[in-house]
Design a protein around this motif. Structure first.
Motif, PDB file in Angstrom:
ATOM      1  N   ALA A 120       0.832  -1.206   0.000  1.00  0.00           N
ATOM      2  CA  ALA A 120       0.000   0.000   0.000  1.00  0.00           C
ATOM      3  C   ALA A 120       0.864   1.252   0.000  1.00  0.00           C
ATOM      4  O   ALA A 120       0.572   2.234  -0.704  1.00  0.00           O
ATOM      5  N   LYS A 121       1.954   1.209   0.777  1.00  0.00           N
ATOM      6  CA  LYS A 121       2.849   2.369   0.861  1.00  0.00           C
ATOM      7  C   LYS A 121       3.515   2.661  -0.474  1.00  0.00           C
ATOM      8  O   LYS A 121       3.556   3.810  -0.925  1.00  0.00           O
TER       9      LYS A 121
ATOM     10  N   LEU B   3       0.883   4.088  -2.976  1.00  0.00           N
ATOM     11  CA  LEU B   3       0.472   5.455  -2.662  1.00  0.00           C
ATOM     12  C   LEU B   3       1.618   6.452  -2.817  1.00  0.00           C
ATOM     13  O   LEU B   3       1.396   7.596  -3.227  1.00  0.00           O
TER      14      LEU B   3
ATOM     15  N   SER C 246       1.497   7.949   2.784  1.00  0.00           N
ATOM     16  CA  SER C 246       1.637   6.522   2.476  1.00  0.00           C
ATOM     17  C   SER C 246       2.236   5.756   3.649  1.00  0.00           C
ATOM     18  O   SER C 246       1.890   4.599   3.886  1.00  0.00           O
TER      19      SER C 246
ATOM     20  N   THR D  30      -0.557   5.224   6.092  1.00  0.00           N
ATOM     21  CA  THR D  30      -1.448   4.198   5.539  1.00  0.00           C
ATOM     22  C   THR D  30      -0.856   2.802   5.702  1.00  0.00           C
ATOM     23  O   THR D  30      -1.577   1.853   6.045  1.00  0.00           O
TER      24      THR D  30
ATOM     25  N   ALA E  10      -1.258   1.726   9.194  1.00  0.00           N
ATOM     26  CA  ALA E  10      -2.686   1.576   9.486  1.00  0.00           C
ATOM     27  C   ALA E  10      -3.202   0.242   8.949  1.00  0.00           C
ATOM     28  O   ALA E  10      -3.963  -0.460   9.619  1.00  0.00           O
ATOM     29  N   VAL E  11      -2.770  -0.118   7.733  1.00  0.00           N
ATOM     30  CA  VAL E  11      -3.161  -1.400   7.139  1.00  0.00           C
ATOM     31  C   VAL E  11      -2.646  -2.556   7.989  1.00  0.00           C
ATOM     32  O   VAL E  11      -3.388  -3.485   8.339  1.00  0.00           O
TER      33      VAL E  11
END
Length: 538
Positions: A407-408, A411, A429, A432, A435-436
């Motif tokens: 995800a990082k 993003l 990112s 995020t 967080a994920v």
């Protein structure tokens, strides 16, 4: 002394050393950033993730593997093969150290050019010696830890960090007139000097104890030959999974460095400006985000054995209590730290990095505003990882962090390429990513542990206290800055936040009598606070 007492004493020694090392490392970046500013920090921070990645690949899981095999052989009274494990490991790590050190020494220029930041050459080259000496140190640390002797590891860690800080800052000042790329190289060489001192320290300790080690080996009665091939195989079986897990973060940071530089240049920034922005992100704002980890790591270290014991005994109530306590104590640190930095981002940057230009302070403050919220998820990931490891599923946090890393990277590529967002996209990112990982870890714990968790107690009450504190801090800073200098107002607002947060923890019942009773002399404090404190039974 019993085995459990010996274990707890060893854990305490390593824990204290770890906290000292973390504090020194975090504090080091603040004066360094004021000396070489965002440009020099950009060069330094370009080299550091590459160094950490190579170091992780060559040493991450091996000290743990050495300690495990050494302790197993010693438990059987097989001191001869315990020492053989160490000797085979030492040879292997020396070879790995030579290879990684030569790779950087020969290929430093090509590596930094491929990332897009050629001025980071000296910063990376200066770390080549560390890649030789850290693996050597790792072998000795694994041996001593396997022997349940933690003092050599603790002493070498502290001396390594002390010399890193002193040498790095000293050389940076001396080389400043040679230009920022070379000054950043001086800062990096602090890591190499620290590694040399740490390795020499632990080797001297080993040599002083060599006669007693030989005497111990001589007491081995039954010693079946432990073939070198078997030692290597057993070491790799333990080390490889740990290395894979440990490598995710440095791989993520290395890829992130390359992406940030490339994407910023794609939208029109020069190489120098891209480097400056990267320095603001990783060397200045990220340093502050890492500070609360000093405490969350200490919590995590104590969670693993406690969770393991409760899980093995199938003590469901005790397990639920430990999980809830671990998450709650982590949030009691992460939430106020995150929200406090969020509302005071620019004043805190101006207070700590006072020697930088106003435009740099403003830009770094914007970055910290976004990045600060990551403290919540970063500290949670550490606690939840410890809980899941204690449940005997070490690969789960690795998998979840991998999803966060994907995800990082995605993003970072998209957001950093948007001119209006630029480097702040990398900060978003990062938040995020954790967080994920934290969300996936939390879901696994809730689903697998089958232990009742009171969300009101572990999340809502700490959140209410933290939000109240943040509001008072923001209003307090605005009021104080109108009648006193900004720096003094910032210090005053932080102090006000500490007091207000403590009061709110008591008023909301977030901290109870039982919580204070867990700490040394906590019962006396609870008695003095008297009627103000609630009990968990209320």
């Amino acid at each position: 002394m019993t085995k459990s007492q010996n274990y707890l004493k060893g854990a305490a020694v390593l824990g204290v050393a770890g906290i000292i090392v973390k504090i020194l490392g975090a504090v080091y970046r603040i004066p360094l950033s004021n000396i070489i500013k965002d440009e020099g920090i950009g060069y330094y921070q370009t080299a550091y993730p590459i160094y950490v990645l190579l170091l992780t690949l060559s040493t991450a899981g091996i000290p743990v593997a050495i300690a495990k095999l050494v302790s197993e052989k010693r438990a059987l009274g097989d001191y001869r093969n315990a020492h053989k494990v160490f000797k085979v490991s030492l040879v292997g790590l020396v070879v790995l150290g030579i290879l990684t050190s030569l790779t950087v020494a020969v290929g430093a220029e090509m590596i930094v050019e491929s990332i897009g930041n050629p001025n980071a050459y000296y910063a990376l080259l200066a770390l080549a010696p560390a890649l030789l000496f850290v693996p050597i140190m790792a072998a000795f640390r694994g041996f001593f830890q396997g022997s349940q002797t933690m003092f050599p590891t603790a002493l070498s860690q502290v001396l390594e960090q002390l010399f890193r800080v002193a040498t790095g800052l000293g050389l940076t000042v001396l080389l400043l007139d040679k230009g920022l790329p070379i000054a950043a190289g001086g800062a990096s060489f602090g890591g190499s000097m620290g590694a040399i001192i740490g390795a020499v320290t632990i080797i001297i300790i080993y040599l002083k104890r060599r006669s007693s080690i030989k005497d111990e080996i001589a007491t081995t009665i039954i010693s079946k030959e432990y073939p070198v091939k078997s030692i290597i195989k057993d070491l790799l079986l333990i080390a490889v999974p740990i290395t894979i897990g440990s490598a995710i973060a440095p791989i993520m940071n290395t890829v992130d460095a390359a992406l940030v530089f490339r994407r910023l240049q794609d939208i029109g920034y020069t190489s120098k400006t891209a480097n400056d922005l990267y320095g603001q992100l990783t060397g200045m704002a990220q340093t502050l985000v890492n500070l609360p980890q000093v405490f969350s790591i200490a919590i995590s270290m104590s969670l693993v054995p406690a969770i393991s014991t409760a899980s093995a005994r199938k003590a469901r109530d005790e397990l639920g209590s430990l999980i809830s306590s671990g998450i709650r104590m982590t949030l009691l640190i992460g939430l106020p730290a995150a929200l406090g930095m969020f509302v005071l981002a620019k004043p805190i940057i101006a207070l700590l990095y006072f020697n930088n230009e106003p435009s740099v302070i403003a830009s770094t403050g914007d970055i910290l505003t976004y990045l600060s919220l990551g403290v919540i998820f970063l500290t949670l990931v550490q606690a939840l990882t410890a809980i899941i490891q204690g449940l005997g599923k070490p690969i789960i946090p690795v998998r979840n962090l991998f999803f966060g890393a994907l995800a990082k990277i995605t993003l970072t590529y998209i957001l950093t390429g948007i001119p209006a967002i630029n480097v702040k996209g990398a900060a978003i990112s990062t938040v995020t990513a954790y967080a994920v990982a934290a969300t996936l870890d939390f879901y696994y714990v809730i689903k697998t542990a089958n232990a009742g968790i009171d969300l009101k107690k572990i999340l809502l009450k700490p959140l209410m206290s933290s939000l109240g504190m943040a509001a008072v801090v923001k209003l307090g800073y605005m009021a104080m800055s109108s009648i006193m200098p900004d720096k003094l107002a910032t210090v005053g607002a932080v102090g006000l936040g500490v007091v207000v947060y403590g009061v709110l923890l008591i008023v909301t019942g977030t901290i109870t009598r039982e919580d204070l009773a867990m700490f040394s002399k906590g019962g006396r404090i609870a008695d003095k606070l008297g009627r103000f404190l609630k009990s968990e039974k209320q």
